[in-house]
Write a protein that holds these residues in place. Structure first.
Motif, PDB file in Angstrom:
ATOM      1  N   TYR A 212       0.840  -1.206   0.000  1.00 10.40           N
ATOM      2  CA  TYR A 212       0.000   0.000   0.000  1.00 10.40           C
ATOM      3  C   TYR A 212       0.867   1.245   0.000  1.00 10.40           C
ATOM      4  CZ  TYR A 212      -3.425  -3.431   1.343  1.00 10.40           C
ATOM      5  OH  TYR A 212      -4.219  -4.542   1.351  1.00 10.40           O
TER       6      TYR A 212
ATOM      7  N   ALA B  16      -2.986   5.906   0.952  1.00  4.07           N
ATOM      8  CA  ALA B  16      -4.079   4.951   1.120  1.00  4.07           C
ATOM      9  C   ALA B  16      -4.095   4.402   2.556  1.00  4.07           C
ATOM     10  CB  ALA B  16      -3.919   3.808   0.115  1.00  4.07           C
ATOM     11  N   PHE B  17      -2.931   4.010   3.055  1.00  8.08           N
ATOM     12  CA  PHE B  17      -2.899   3.358   4.370  1.00  8.08           C
ATOM     13  C   PHE B  17      -3.278   4.353   5.484  1.00  8.08           C
ATOM     14  CE2 PHE B  17      -1.052   1.118   8.019  1.00  8.08           C
ATOM     15  CZ  PHE B  17      -1.528  -0.160   7.773  1.00  8.08           C
TER      16      PHE B  17
ATOM     17  N   TYR C 194     -10.849   5.582   1.206  1.00  8.10           N
ATOM     18  CA  TYR C 194     -10.130   4.350   1.567  1.00  8.10           C
ATOM     19  C   TYR C 194     -10.925   3.476   2.525  1.00  8.10           C
ATOM     20  CZ  TYR C 194      -6.662   7.070  -0.767  1.00  8.10           C
ATOM     21  OH  TYR C 194      -6.015   7.818  -1.718  1.00  8.10           O
TER      22      TYR C 194
ATOM     23  N   LEU D 223     -10.455  -0.241   1.833  1.00  7.83           N
ATOM     24  CA  LEU D 223      -9.077  -0.694   1.575  1.00  7.83           C
ATOM     25  C   LEU D 223      -8.814  -2.086   2.162  1.00  7.83           C
ATOM     26  CD1 LEU D 223      -6.474   0.581   0.246  1.00  7.83           C
ATOM     27  CD2 LEU D 223      -5.652   0.862   2.594  1.00  7.83           C
TER      28      LEU D 223
ATOM     29  N   PRO E 183      -6.691  -3.519   4.486  1.00  5.05           N
ATOM     30  CA  PRO E 183      -5.318  -3.975   4.264  1.00  5.05           C
ATOM     31  C   PRO E 183      -4.923  -5.235   5.045  1.00  5.05           C
ATOM     32  CG  PRO E 183      -5.326  -2.053   5.674  1.00  5.05           C
ATOM     33  CD  PRO E 183      -6.751  -2.285   5.278  1.00  5.05           C
TER      34      PRO E 183
END
Ligand code: NAP
Length: 447
Positions: A129, A133-134, A144, A147, A149
């Motif tokens: 990422y 975004a993170f 996001y 997302l 993750p």
């Protein structure tokens, strides 16, 4: 702070300014315009329903004191000459040409929302990422929300030695109890707390003296409840003053912190945050999911980073690339690919079109760095537009109505804000809405 100069009363001379972007650069510009341009009317348009840009979605959720600057921006928004138009996107709902035709001056305070990339094989592997975004994910940025993750790995690697990389590493390193006073989203907090993370590696391509960490932020890493910082003392000894072209007082404070970290006993801790230096990312490994990263060892030669030809693999299940940002190019406007910003002459782009903040300078500096940009921009508008001749707000409102765009007002935002605060679980300061529709439903269906 903005003097409440603007009365909202319009005269034949009123200078109508549209600021695109309601982050720090936009608000500091509004404040400076109120203080420096008599008879000004300022509209601030923002694509999200919420104002404050990186203060809300970039500043780390556990750095609440930094977010207090939003109170000052809120005072500017409350001045009658200023109007907030949230949930309106220039480029989607209206064009830049539309608004340039309606306002005496337009200011692009659009930031640098895109991630810089490494340009190495494997960068698009699932589990890798970018920092925008993170950080956006754990800060509840609606872009996001999905997302996901999944930090379900023992080892995460953060690439970069700037303050964004350090923020990310710290958020991964902190326990849920340490995050309780933050406004991290529930999803991110539980995903991180339930992850089997034991090692967070923060990898820089230069040495410890060239790290761009703010010393105060680095010091915080030595004070975590369940995570110990780890540094190889040999790398500290290897660092030479000749390597740093940087802020020397900061570099020497960082060096002494790294020396302290190198002396810590890392046994018995739940997590470790390991600082790895002189590592050039060369390839990301893995197919369906990231499995590791191949680094080439580096040395710094006359400020350049040079590979030594020695390679090593760091196994990991999550990689966050935090190597800086880029402004988004805007159709028909000149763009500086190298520096990731709009080409401008001290903020001037074209006649009566200006850039401030990261769109002007590129992605460097802290929130306060935007203040002089705002002052400079207000001086330029004052000089370039002695008297207004464009219709401004009434024509913009008519255009939005014609396009059926429902703008979020500052009062609407205050209701969303109050709802977030009311939904918080103490001691958290707020519980953010992470979807646009959830924010908008507060306005449509007030409780
Ligand atoms: P940054 O400070 O510019 O740091 C970027 C890092 O990425 C540097 O260590 C850089 O190394 C590294 N890098 C760049 N390209 C690379 C590559 N190809 N391979 C490996 N490493 C690479 O950027 P940032 O961390 O995104 O921060 C942006 C701005 O926001 C900064 O001014 C920062 O201070 C500010 N900020 C401040 C705070 C705070 O004050 N608490 C918090 C967050 C952000 P090189 O040095 O070798 O180029």
């Amino acid at each position: 702070m903005a003097r409440a100069r603007g009365t909202g009363v319009v005269s034949a001379m009123t200078v109508a300014v549209l600021i695109i972007g309601a982050g720090p650069a936009g608000f500091y510009t509004a404040e400076a315009l109120l203080n420096r341009v008599p008879d000004v009317r300022i509209d601030i348009v923002e694509r999200l329903p919420s104002p404050f840009g990186l203060v809300r979605a970039g500043v780390a959720p556990d750095h609440q004191s930094t977010k207090r600057i939003a109170d000052r921006f809120g005072q500017t928004a409350a001045v009658s000459a200023v109007r907030f138009f949230g949930n309106v996107e220039v480029g989607r709902d209206v064009t830049l040409a539309d608004v340039r035709a309606l306002y005496d001056a337009v200011v692009l305070a659009v930031g640098a929302p895109r991630d810089r990339t490494l340009g190495i094989p494997g960068e698009d592997t699932p589990g890798v990422y970018g920092s925008a975004a993170f950080v956006g994910w754990y800060n509840g940025h609606p872009d996001y929300h999905d997302l996901d993750p999944r930090p379900d790995t023992e080892t995460a690697v953060v690439i970069g030695n700037g303050n964004v990389a350090l923020d990310i590493a710290r958020v991964l390193a902190k326990s849920a109890a340490e995050m309780a006073t933050s406004d991290i989203t529930d999803d991110a907090c539980s995903a991180i707390a339930n992850a089997p993370l034991t090692t967070i590696v923060i990898a820089g391509r230069r040495g410890p003296l060239d790290a761009k960490f703010a010393p105060a932020e680095l010091r915080e890493i030595g004070q975590l409840a369940t995570c110990v910082p780890v540094v190889d003392g040999r790398l500290i000894a290897q660092a030479t003053a000749a390597e740093t072209g940087r802020d020397r007082p900061a570099a020497s404070k960082n060096l002494s912190l790294f020396k302290q970290f190198a002396g810590r006993d890392s046994s018995g801790w739940q997590k470790q945050l390991r600082f790895d230096f002189y590592k050039i990312p060369r390839e990301i490994l893995g197919a369906d999911r990231v499995q590791g990263i191949r680094f080439e060892s580096a040395r710094v030669d006359s400020a350049s980073v040079v590979g030594t030809g020695a390679f090593e693999i760091q196994r990991c299940g999550l990689i966050i690339i935090a190597i800086g940002y880029r402004a988004s190019p805007i159709p028909d406007l000149p763009y500086d690919e190298d520096r990731g910003r709009l080409i401008n002459d001290d903020g001037r782009i074209e006649s009566r079109l200006y850039a401030v903040g990261w769109a002007k300078r590129g992605p460097t500096g802290v929130i306060g760095t935007n203040k002089p940009d705002g002052v400079r921009c207000a001086e330029q508008i004052g000089a370039d537009v002695p008297a207004g001749d464009k219709p401004g707000r009434p024509a913009f409102e008519a255009l939005l109505k014609q396009r059926r765009v429902q703008a979020v007002t500052y009062q609407d935002w205050q209701r969303i804000d109050a709802a977030e605060i009311a939904h918080a679980r103490a001691p958290a300061p707020r519980r953010k809405f992470t979807r646009r529709d959830d924010m908008l439903s507060v306005i449509k269906h007030p409780s």
